[in-house]
Scaffold this motif. Structure first.
Motif, short mmCIF file in Angstrom:
data_model
loop_
_atom_site.label_atom_id
_atom_site.label_comp_id
_atom_site.label_asym_id
_atom_site.label_seq_id
_atom_site.Cartn_x
_atom_site.Cartn_y
_atom_site.Cartn_z
N PRO A 18 0.85 -1.19 0.00
CA PRO A 18 0.00 0.00 0.00
C PRO A 18 0.89 1.24 0.00
CG PRO A 18 -0.45 -1.42 1.91
CD PRO A 18 0.69 -2.01 1.17
N THR A 19 0.48 2.30 -0.68
CA THR A 19 1.33 3.47 -0.80
C THR A 19 1.19 4.44 0.37
OG1 THR A 19 -0.33 4.57 -2.16
CG2 THR A 19 1.44 3.39 -3.32
N ASP A 20 0.10 4.43 1.06
CA ASP A 20 -0.11 5.38 2.16
C ASP A 20 -0.93 4.73 3.28
OD1 ASP A 20 1.11 7.78 1.10
OD2 ASP A 20 -0.55 7.83 -0.34
N GLY A 21 -0.90 5.38 4.44
CA GLY A 21 -1.80 5.00 5.52
C GLY A 21 -1.36 3.84 6.39
N TRP A 22 -0.10 3.46 6.36
CA TRP A 22 0.35 2.37 7.21
C TRP A 22 1.71 2.71 7.82
CZ3 TRP A 22 4.85 -0.37 6.15
CH2 TRP A 22 5.42 -0.15 4.89
N LYS A 23 1.99 2.11 8.96
CA LYS A 23 3.28 2.25 9.62
C LYS A 23 3.98 0.90 9.75
CE LYS A 23 3.73 6.60 11.01
NZ LYS A 23 4.85 7.42 10.66
N THR A 24 3.20 -0.18 9.86
CA THR A 24 3.75 -1.52 10.03
C THR A 24 2.95 -2.50 9.18
OG1 THR A 24 4.38 -0.99 12.30
CG2 THR A 24 4.31 -3.31 11.73
N LEU A 25 3.69 -3.35 8.48
CA LEU A 25 3.05 -4.40 7.67
C LEU A 25 3.67 -5.74 8.01
CD1 LEU A 25 2.95 -2.97 4.03
CD2 LEU A 25 1.01 -3.33 5.54
N GLU A 26 2.85 -6.77 8.05
CA GLU A 26 3.38 -8.13 8.15
C GLU A 26 3.40 -8.69 6.74
OE1 GLU A 26 3.06 -12.24 10.61
OE2 GLU A 26 2.20 -10.40 11.41
N LEU A 27 4.60 -9.05 6.29
CA LEU A 27 4.79 -9.55 4.93
C LEU A 27 4.50 -11.04 4.86
CD1 LEU A 27 8.16 -7.71 4.24
CD2 LEU A 27 5.86 -6.96 3.58
N THR A 28 3.97 -11.49 3.76
CA THR A 28 3.69 -12.91 3.59
C THR A 28 4.95 -13.65 3.17
OG1 THR A 28 3.05 -12.57 1.30
CG2 THR A 28 1.29 -12.47 2.94
N GLU A 29 4.97 -14.93 3.40
CA GLU A 29 6.09 -15.77 2.96
C GLU A 29 6.17 -15.74 1.45
OE1 GLU A 29 8.32 -17.41 4.90
OE2 GLU A 29 7.35 -16.56 6.66
N GLY A 30 7.37 -15.89 0.92
CA GLY A 30 7.56 -15.95 -0.51
C GLY A 30 7.60 -14.60 -1.21
N ILE A 31 7.59 -13.52 -0.47
CA ILE A 31 7.56 -12.18 -1.06
C ILE A 31 8.97 -11.66 -1.39
CG2 ILE A 31 7.69 -10.87 1.12
CD1 ILE A 31 5.53 -9.03 -0.02
N ASP A 32 10.00 -12.33 -0.86
CA ASP A 32 11.37 -11.86 -1.02
C ASP A 32 12.02 -12.36 -2.30
OD1 ASP A 32 11.95 -10.42 1.54
OD2 ASP A 32 11.34 -12.35 2.37
N ARG A 33 12.82 -11.47 -2.90
CA ARG A 33 13.61 -11.82 -4.07
C ARG A 33 15.03 -11.32 -3.85
NH1 ARG A 33 11.10 -14.64 -5.89
NH2 ARG A 33 9.64 -13.92 -7.38
N GLU A 34 16.02 -12.10 -4.25
CA GLU A 34 17.43 -11.72 -4.12
C GLU A 34 18.07 -11.79 -5.50
OE1 GLU A 34 21.34 -14.02 -2.66
OE2 GLU A 34 19.88 -13.68 -1.05
N ARG A 35 18.86 -10.76 -5.81
CA ARG A 35 19.62 -10.73 -7.07
C ARG A 35 21.05 -10.35 -6.75
NH1 ARG A 35 14.76 -8.40 -8.51
NH2 ARG A 35 13.79 -9.26 -10.37
N ARG A 36 21.98 -11.00 -7.41
CA ARG A 36 23.39 -10.62 -7.33
C ARG A 36 23.73 -9.98 -8.67
NH1 ARG A 36 25.75 -11.48 -2.68
NH2 ARG A 36 24.74 -13.03 -1.39
N LEU A 37 24.23 -8.76 -8.60
CA LEU A 37 24.50 -7.99 -9.80
C LEU A 37 25.99 -7.70 -9.89
CD1 LEU A 37 21.47 -5.59 -9.33
CD2 LEU A 37 21.62 -7.48 -10.95
N SER A 38 26.69 -8.52 -10.67
CA SER A 38 28.11 -8.30 -10.89
C SER A 38 28.28 -7.19 -11.94
CB SER A 38 28.78 -9.60 -11.35
OG SER A 38 28.14 -10.07 -12.52
N ALA A 39 29.52 -6.80 -12.20
CA ALA A 39 29.79 -5.72 -13.16
C ALA A 39 29.10 -6.00 -14.49
CB ALA A 39 31.29 -5.54 -13.35
N GLY A 40 28.38 -5.00 -14.99
CA GLY A 40 27.66 -5.13 -16.25
C GLY A 40 26.23 -5.62 -16.10
N LYS A 41 25.83 -6.00 -14.90
CA LYS A 41 24.47 -6.50 -14.66
C LYS A 41 23.64 -5.42 -13.97
CE LYS A 41 25.47 -10.65 -16.04
NZ LYS A 41 25.14 -11.03 -17.37
N GLY A 42 22.40 -5.31 -14.39
CA GLY A 42 21.51 -4.32 -13.79
C GLY A 42 20.07 -4.73 -13.95
N ARG A 43 19.20 -3.80 -13.60
CA ARG A 43 17.76 -4.06 -13.71
C ARG A 43 16.99 -2.77 -13.70
NH1 ARG A 43 14.24 -4.56 -9.00
NH2 ARG A 43 13.18 -5.92 -10.43
N SER A 44 15.78 -2.84 -14.18
CA SER A 44 14.87 -1.71 -14.08
C SER A 44 13.76 -2.11 -13.12
CB SER A 44 14.30 -1.35 -15.45
OG SER A 44 13.55 -2.41 -15.97
#
Length: 180
Positions: free
Chosen positions: A101-127
């Protein structure tokens, strides 16, 4: 931490209009390939350093140096879309794959599986799209990393968060005058 004056990127685009995520990614890719520009960034052994660049189509762009063991903490870029690319070293991005949500909250409990990890070596990026929540880290114990970032529209604010397990808490909202 040091701040240098704004300098034009030698790879800046002459495009007109609103840049897309793909165009921002292309800009950071071309800018990161400018070895002379990347080498010109002063690196501090303890704090991140940055130089503001001239981005395409009125976007906000930055060249950022990351000493070993530094990171951003969890944050978003409000309504801006963006892109970043590692020019040297390696960065890790942890992000959330769900829109919060973009507004109106101070604390959220996140659901499982919401996390993503990326390793970006030289020349790697993302939008990324609006309201993207992530943290960027240089986990190296020995090497600096350098990256190029671009955002459109220019950042209206950054919300900073703390995270403990699955709980995300809004800590503060920064405005451009806080980091320029």
């Amino acid at each position: 931490m040091s701040v240098s004056p704004s300098v034009p990127a030698s790879a800046s685009s002459a495009q007109v209009g609103t840049p897309t995520q793909a165009e921002l990614l292309d800009f950071v890719r071309r800018t990161a390939a400018d070895a002379e520009l990347i080498a010109s960034l002063p690196l501090d052994p303890e704090g991140r350093t940055w130089v503001r660049l001239e981005g395409p189509g009125g976007s906000e762009a930055w060249l950022i140096g990351w000493p070993p063991g530094t990171g951003t903490g969890w944050h978003d870029h409000a309504e801006s879309v963006g892109a970043f690319l590692t020019a040297s070293g390696e960065l890790k991005e942890n992000s959330l794959v769900a829109r919060l949500p973009t507004d109106g909250w101070k604390t959220l409990e996140l659901t499982e599986g919401i996390d993503r990890e990326r390793r970006l070596s030289a020349g790697k990026g993302r939008s990324f799209g609006r309201h993207h929540v992530h943290e960027v880290l240089n986990e190296s114990t020995r090497e600096h990393a350098v990256s190029v970032h671009a955002y459109y529209p220019p950042l209206p604010r950054i919300s900073r968060y703390s995270r403990s397990g699955q709980v995300l808490r809004l800590e503060q909202v920064e405005r451009p005058e806080d980091w320029q």
